[in-house]
Each structure stands twice: as structure tokens, then as C-alpha cells.
Scaffold this active site. Structure first.
Site, PDB file in Angstrom:
ATOM      1  N   THR A  39       0.839  -1.194   0.000  1.00  0.00           N
ATOM      2  CA  THR A  39       0.000   0.000   0.000  1.00  0.00           C
ATOM      3  C   THR A  39       0.877   1.248   0.000  1.00  0.00           C
ATOM      4  OG1 THR A  39      -0.235   0.555   2.372  1.00  0.00           O
ATOM      5  CG2 THR A  39      -1.532  -1.309   1.517  1.00  0.00           C
ATOM      6  N   ASP A  64      -4.380   5.663   2.371  1.00  0.00           N
ATOM      7  CA  ASP A  64      -3.978   6.621   3.399  1.00  0.00           C
ATOM      8  C   ASP A  64      -4.471   6.034   4.715  1.00  0.00           C
ATOM      9  OD1 ASP A  64      -3.775   8.682   5.260  1.00  0.00           O
ATOM     10  OD2 ASP A  64      -4.380  10.243   3.842  1.00  0.00           O
ATOM     11  N   ASN A  91       4.264   0.021   8.388  1.00  0.00           N
ATOM     12  CA  ASN A  91       5.464   0.810   8.146  1.00  0.00           C
ATOM     13  C   ASN A  91       5.161   2.281   7.864  1.00  0.00           C
ATOM     14  OD1 ASN A  91       8.381   1.232   7.177  1.00  0.00           O
ATOM     15  ND2 ASN A  91       7.197   1.708   5.337  1.00  0.00           N
ATOM     16  N   SER A 142       8.542   0.751  14.429  1.00  0.00           N
ATOM     17  CA  SER A 142       8.530   1.882  15.356  1.00  0.00           C
ATOM     18  C   SER A 142       9.829   2.671  15.167  1.00  0.00           C
ATOM     19  CB  SER A 142       8.373   1.367  16.794  1.00  0.00           C
ATOM     20  OG  SER A 142       8.361   2.431  17.713  1.00  0.00           O
ATOM     21  N   TYR A 156       6.235  13.233  17.602  1.00  0.00           N
ATOM     22  CA  TYR A 156       6.695  11.980  17.000  1.00  0.00           C
ATOM     23  C   TYR A 156       6.958  10.941  18.082  1.00  0.00           C
ATOM     24  CZ  TYR A 156       9.730   8.732  14.428  1.00  0.00           C
ATOM     25  OH  TYR A 156      10.287   7.619  13.868  1.00  0.00           O
ATOM     26  N   LYS A 160       5.150   7.187  18.753  1.00  0.00           N
ATOM     27  CA  LYS A 160       5.877   5.920  18.830  1.00  0.00           C
ATOM     28  C   LYS A 160       5.738   5.266  20.204  1.00  0.00           C
ATOM     29  CE  LYS A 160       7.362   5.896  14.615  1.00  0.00           C
ATOM     30  NZ  LYS A 160       6.793   4.925  13.660  1.00  0.00           N
ATOM     31  N   THR A 191      17.545   7.116   4.517  1.00  0.00           N
ATOM     32  CA  THR A 191      16.424   7.199   3.587  1.00  0.00           C
ATOM     33  C   THR A 191      16.111   8.672   3.363  1.00  0.00           C
ATOM     34  OG1 THR A 191      14.732   7.196   5.312  1.00  0.00           O
ATOM     35  CG2 THR A 191      15.486   5.042   4.533  1.00  0.00           C
TER      36      THR A 191
END
Length: 289
Positions: A39, A64, A91, A142, A156, A160, A191
Site C-alpha cells: 500500500t 492513506d 510501516n 517503530s 513523533y 511511537k 532514507t
């Protein structure tokens, strides 16, 4: 010691596959012969993989995770397309970068809706089907930020820590059905997360001449932290963890994650031990001993 099972071809459901760890996971799984329900919000990012492997091995769904109805629909479609799903990988996510008081209400709600409620929705939609088929794995991507607090990342971190609490409890609930869970806690990863996966608050002038102001400028310039995690090696470690039985409850990836996590947990344990007498002193008289 957990046993490593021989590789069996599996079917995976993976969110957030257009880039980063999700993309690497999808590529590696297809190479080793597995099937993937992938997805993404930007499905065209996977056109090359569909062309290479065919839609009998890779099905791509627009999703989404902040849309509850879409989550239920796509999970149902993925199970219907492949007959079963052996591993669900949550993810999809991003980071909100900035001081707590700088963030708007809308930014904080979106952060929690994506990183916390998104995985909760996907997992709840998949659980009845995993239970009916006799088991499966759920892997929650996570962050070491689920154990360690960082400046300018309070929303953030909240997302988590929240998702880790959910999966800690869920693990105990679903084990009797043959469903095992793993929380993955990477450190920094090479990334596009910093450039593309981060939303930023509008800086307040009050923070400009503080250490936080320097830290913010260093983070945005890419000089505050060395990004050391290899996304391919991280994806491979996640895949390898699914071959282990029982599943690891947590998977810490990256030397930075290990060192930060260990330092934080050792200090937390020392703080707890220092409060032992105070903790015991608040028991009711008839409960002591």
C-alpha cells in the site's frame, strides 16, 4: 534461543511502500519469491516493480492509513486477492519536527492519526482474518524514539511510545490464536525521511538563541546526527525476524539505537531503584508484606 525456520514463501501486507524501508522490504520479498500486498499513497512509485514481477506476485493498493473506511476496504481486498496474508507490516509514518508549543493542533492530530491510529486501524482490520486462518505475524515499524525522547520530536515520540504500548498489550491478547508480534526499533536510517518524511513546525523566536535552536539548524542542515542505518540491511533483518520462532518481542536495529536504548534503560532502571522505598511507603497498611 529462538529457532530459525526454513524459508517458506509467504504473503505480506506492507504499508508505506513507496520509499524507504517499505520499498526495500517489498523489493527483497519479491526477489526471494514471496507475494506482497503493497500500500502507498503514491502507487505509481511501484509501477516498475509491478512490471517486473507481475500482479500475481505484487498487488498495489492506494491507501492513506488515516482513512478508517479505506483501511478496512483495502485489508479485505488484499486478503481476497491472495487468499491469506501471513505477515502484516505497519510501516507507513512520518515525523513532525519542532518544539511542542510550536506545533499546531492540526499538525499534532495528523501525527498521531498517522503513526499511532493508522497502525491500530490496520491491525484491528487484519486481526479477525489472521485469527480465522490460524495465525500470522504482525510487525510494527517503530523507532528507538519509542524508548528514547528527543528534542523537537515530542509529537513523533508520543506517537511511537503510544504505538509501542498498544502492541505490548496486543501481544498478550493474540498469542493464544497463533498471532505473534514484533516491534522494530531502528535508529537513524539513510532514507529520504529527513527531506521527504518530515513535517516542520513554524519556529518560535524564543528558541532561536538556545541549544534547541542550534540543534534545529544542525538537523535541517544534516549535520546534527550521522545517519548510519542501511535501509537494505534493516529490511533484511526485519524479514529474517519473521523466520524466527517465537517472534522477538522487540528488534533493535542500528548501533545508535542499541547504545541510546541501553543508556536510557539503564538510567531508567537506576531511577526506579532509587524510588523503591517511596513506592513501598504508599501501600495501604493491610497490603504490606
Amino acid at each position: 534461543m529462538p529457532a530459525t525456520a526454513p524459508h517458506l514463501h509467504r504473503t505480506w501486507f506492507v504499508t508505506g511502500t513507496s520509499s524507504g524501508i517499505g520499498r526495500q522490504l517489498t523489493e527483497l520479498l519479491l526477489v526471494r519469491g514471496d507475494r506482497v500486498a503493497a500500500t502507498a499513497r503514491r502507487t505509481h512509485a511501484l509501477d516498475d516493480l509491478v512490471a517486473e514481477h507481475g500482479d500475481d506476485r505484487l498487488r498495489v493498493f492506494a491507501l492513506d492509513v488515516t482513512d478508517p473506511a479505506a483501511v478496512r476496504r483495502v485489508v479485505d481486498e488484499a486478503f481476497a486477492a491472495f487468499g491469506r496474508v501471513d505477515v502484516v507490516v505497519n510501516n507507513a509514518g512520518y515525523g513532525l519536527f519542532g518544539a511542542a508549543e510550536e506545533a499546531t493542533d492540526e499538525q499534532i492530530v495528523r501525527q498521531l492519526d498517522t503513526n499511532l491510529l493508522g497502525p491500530v486501524r490496520v491491525t484491528r482490520a487484519a486481526l479477525p482474518r489472521l485469527r480465522d486462518q490460524g495465525g500470522g505475524r504482525i510487525v510494527q515499524i517503530s523507532s528507538i524514539g519509542g524508548q528514547v525522547g528527543f528534542p523537537l520530536m515530542s509529537a513523533y515520540n508520543a506517537s511511537k511510545w503510544g504505538v509501542e504500548g498498544f502492541f505490548e498489550s496486543l501481544r498478550l491478547e493474540v498469542e493464544p490464536f497463533g498471532i505473534q508480534t514484533t516491534i522494530v526499533e531502528p535508529g537513524t536510517v539513510r532514507t529520504a525521511f529527513v527531506s521527504q518524511g518530515i513535517d516542520r513546525t513554524r519556529p518560535l523566536e524564543a528558541y532561536e538563541d538556545t541549544d534547541l535552536g542550534d540543534y534545529r539548524r544542525g538537523m535541517l542542515a544534516g549535520t546534527a546526527l550521522p545517519f548510519i542505518g542501511d535501509p537494505v540491511r534493516i529490511a533484511r533483518a526485519v524479514i529474517d525476524s519473521v523466520d524466527r520462532d517465537p517472534a522477538p518481542a522487540r528488534l533493535v536495529l542500528g548501533s545508535d539505537a542499541y547504545e541510546l536504548g541501553r543508556t536510557t534503560l539503564v538510567q531508567r532502571l537506576a531511577d526506579l531503584e532509587a524510588q523503591r522505598s517511596v513506592a513501598y511507603s504508599t501501600d495501604a497498611e493491610d497490603a504490606r508484606g
